[in-house]
Design a protein around this motif. Structure first.
Motif, short mmCIF file in Angstrom:
data_model
loop_
_atom_site.label_atom_id
_atom_site.label_comp_id
_atom_site.label_asym_id
_atom_site.label_seq_id
_atom_site.Cartn_x
_atom_site.Cartn_y
_atom_site.Cartn_z
N ARG A 6 0.90 -1.51 0.09
CA ARG A 6 -0.61 -0.37 0.29
C ARG A 6 1.07 1.68 0.10
NH1 ARG A 6 -5.15 1.69 1.72
NH2 ARG A 6 -5.19 3.60 0.21
N GLU A 7 1.89 0.97 0.43
CA GLU A 7 2.72 2.02 0.42
C GLU A 7 3.73 2.80 -1.08
OE1 GLU A 7 2.81 0.16 3.13
OE2 GLU A 7 1.28 1.65 3.80
N THR A 8 3.78 2.03 -1.81
CA THR A 8 4.50 1.72 -3.21
C THR A 8 3.38 2.59 -4.03
OG1 THR A 8 6.38 0.11 -2.63
CG2 THR A 8 5.69 1.23 -4.54
N SER A 9 3.42 3.77 -4.60
CA SER A 9 2.47 4.22 -6.04
C SER A 9 2.98 3.60 -7.18
CB SER A 9 2.48 5.75 -5.26
OG SER A 9 3.17 6.02 -6.08
N LEU A 10 1.74 3.44 -7.99
CA LEU A 10 2.31 3.13 -9.31
C LEU A 10 3.35 3.75 -10.12
CD1 LEU A 10 -0.70 1.89 -11.03
CD2 LEU A 10 0.99 0.96 -9.94
N ARG A 11 3.20 6.01 -9.55
CA ARG A 11 3.79 5.95 -10.22
C ARG A 11 5.74 6.01 -9.78
NH1 ARG A 11 6.36 11.61 -9.64
NH2 ARG A 11 6.71 11.52 -7.28
N GLU A 12 6.00 5.61 -8.33
CA GLU A 12 6.91 5.28 -7.28
C GLU A 12 7.67 4.50 -8.54
OE1 GLU A 12 7.03 4.87 -3.38
OE2 GLU A 12 8.92 4.87 -3.17
N ILE A 13 6.78 3.74 -8.84
CA ILE A 13 7.30 2.23 -10.13
C ILE A 13 7.97 2.63 -11.51
CG2 ILE A 13 6.93 -0.08 -11.32
CD1 ILE A 13 4.64 -0.30 -8.37
N ALA A 14 6.62 3.61 -11.65
CA ALA A 14 7.58 4.22 -13.03
C ALA A 14 8.39 4.45 -12.60
CB ALA A 14 6.13 4.87 -13.85
N ASP A 15 8.51 6.13 -12.18
CA ASP A 15 10.16 6.69 -12.23
C ASP A 15 10.98 5.87 -12.23
OD1 ASP A 15 8.01 9.18 -11.80
OD2 ASP A 15 8.53 9.44 -9.26
N ARG A 16 10.85 4.70 -11.09
CA ARG A 16 12.58 4.19 -10.95
C ARG A 16 12.84 3.51 -12.69
NH1 ARG A 16 15.02 0.71 -7.34
NH2 ARG A 16 13.58 2.18 -4.98
N LEU A 17 11.59 3.22 -13.12
CA LEU A 17 12.31 2.11 -14.35
C LEU A 17 11.75 3.90 -15.89
CD1 LEU A 17 9.79 -0.30 -14.62
CD2 LEU A 17 11.70 -0.52 -14.56
N GLY A 18 12.33 4.75 -15.22
CA GLY A 18 12.01 5.77 -16.12
C GLY A 18 11.23 6.21 -17.50
N ILE A 19 10.21 4.96 -16.52
CA ILE A 19 8.67 5.40 -17.87
C ILE A 19 7.57 6.05 -16.87
CG2 ILE A 19 9.18 3.05 -18.68
CD1 ILE A 19 7.39 2.20 -17.21
N THR A 20 5.86 6.38 -17.74
CA THR A 20 5.09 7.43 -16.71
C THR A 20 4.04 5.65 -16.36
OG1 THR A 20 4.55 7.13 -19.36
CG2 THR A 20 5.77 8.95 -17.91
N LYS A 21 3.06 6.30 -15.49
CA LYS A 21 2.54 5.19 -15.15
C LYS A 21 1.20 4.93 -16.69
CE LYS A 21 -0.13 8.01 -12.49
NZ LYS A 21 -0.72 9.03 -10.97
N PRO A 22 1.30 5.96 -17.00
CA PRO A 22 -0.27 4.88 -18.28
C PRO A 22 0.63 3.65 -19.10
CG PRO A 22 0.31 7.80 -18.39
CD PRO A 22 1.17 7.56 -17.80
N ALA A 23 2.12 3.56 -19.38
CA ALA A 23 2.96 2.56 -19.85
C ALA A 23 2.62 1.54 -18.52
CB ALA A 23 4.22 3.09 -20.03
N LEU A 24 2.37 1.53 -17.60
CA LEU A 24 2.34 -0.10 -17.01
C LEU A 24 0.63 -0.26 -17.29
CD1 LEU A 24 2.92 1.93 -13.74
CD2 LEU A 24 4.30 0.87 -14.85
N TYR A 25 0.10 0.19 -17.50
CA TYR A 25 -1.85 -0.01 -18.00
C TYR A 25 -1.04 -0.79 -18.90
CZ TYR A 25 -3.35 2.25 -13.75
OH TYR A 25 -4.01 2.13 -12.36
N TYR A 26 -0.47 -0.26 -19.56
CA TYR A 26 -0.02 -0.69 -21.19
C TYR A 26 0.11 -2.23 -21.01
CZ TYR A 26 1.24 -2.95 -25.73
OH TYR A 26 1.15 -3.35 -26.95
N HIS A 27 0.42 -2.70 -19.62
CA HIS A 27 1.61 -3.89 -19.45
C HIS A 27 -0.17 -4.38 -18.24
CE1 HIS A 27 4.77 -4.03 -21.77
NE2 HIS A 27 5.28 -2.19 -21.62
#
Lengths: 185, 185
Positions: free
Chosen positions: B25-46
């Motif tokens: 719960r303490e990890t947001s999608l934004r944080e994951i995306a930032d770490r990978l150098g991509i953006t949130k919507p890119a996560l939603y493609y996968h």
DNA sequence: GTCTATAGGACGATAGAC
DNA sequence: GTCTATCGTCCTATAGAC
């Protein structure tokens, strides 16, 4: 010294129940307030912040654990006193049982509670407890056995929380003693 | 069958690491995306949703646990086979060790993962594992001992995760066997 | 002590261009 | 496959009346 505002105690009770059942982060102040029939700002009259509320719930258990080890450690400069493992593990089971709801909450949600610097404190009293059990400078294998004993008992206090203490304590302590002595003997 | 989109695997790896370290719960999608150098919507493609991402991380471990017990249970209508506790506990330790990061995450965050109906599944395979250890219709005291043994070993797989397997497994299994047999014998 | 009202921010998720 | 932009929702916390 009768009632230090009765509402404060009711807030603590409801918050503890919800935090334990659904998780700390999963419980909002609105949910707590609704359950009590009051509004969010009323909570802020009794607690400075959400973190203050969480801390007030966790603190008694942490204090209990720290006093438990502190009261059994050798006085400054004295010899380390020998502790009977069965008695020590039994006393620890009683304490874990008394605080079982908050204990599981803290163990589960160490990440959430990181701002309270709880991990450091838990690690510290757990380490001191292992030294009480094993004496100074214990072998790695003995420390692993102690982890099985202590961790296993804590799991029991949580998993069999619905049973009466007398039914759980005997077997749990016996199993923990066996785990400890099998490796250290 | 070389790379089922390489990005998906990188997302899973980063998400797992953050989920385990700081909590789901303490990890947001934004944080994951930032770490990978991509953006949130890119996560939603996968991944269809945040929940889908969490599920993809947890599922392999749950499958492993369920196959572990299923493969050792008696075939339909056959006698319950006797299992050597030391061998069974040893094999279980290997499995818990293999999945130790996700295992601790799931145990810790059962409330957060409630929407995945994980509690039910965990409770089920844990119960079946205890039946394999103790045989059908075990006494309450024996079940408590089994909880100490299994819970204690899991704690070790987590707490000594930084040590080599060979150093931890021996003492942990030995302590677990002792805890189990002290009460069931 | 408790209320109404609201500021201010983060998050999950989607639309639509490239 | 990845982007920019944005919607709607929920949260913690505070201001100010009663």
């Amino acid at each position: 010294m009768a009632k230090p505002t009765d509402t404060r105690a009711r807030i603590l009770a409801v918050a503890r129940e919800l935090f334990v059942r659904q998780g700390v982060r999963e419980t909002s102040l609105r949910e707590i307030a609704d359950r009590l029939g009051i509004t969010k700002p009323a909570l802020y009259y009794h607690f400075a912040s959400r973190e203050d509320l969480v801390r007030s719930i966790v603190e008694p258990m942490m204090d209990g654990m720290e006093r438990f080890v502190a009261g059994r450690e050798p006085r400054d400069g004295a010899e380390p006193a020998a502790h009977d493992p069965r008695a020590l593990l039994g006393d620890y089971f009683d304490l874990a049982w008394e605080h079982r709801d908050v204990l599981v909450m803290v163990i589960r949600e160490l990440p959430v509670l990181a701002p309270l610097e709880l991990g450091e404190r838990m690690f510290s009293w757990r380490r001191r407890l292992i030294l009480l059990l094993l004496g100074p400078d214990p072998a790695p294998a003995a420390q692993i056995a102690a982890t099985v004993a202590l961790g296993g008992m804590s799991d029991c206090a949580v998993e069999y929380a619905h049973l009466p203490l007398e039914q759980v304590k005997g077997p749990a302590v016996e199993a923990a003693v066996a785990a400890l002595t099998a490796v250290t003997a």
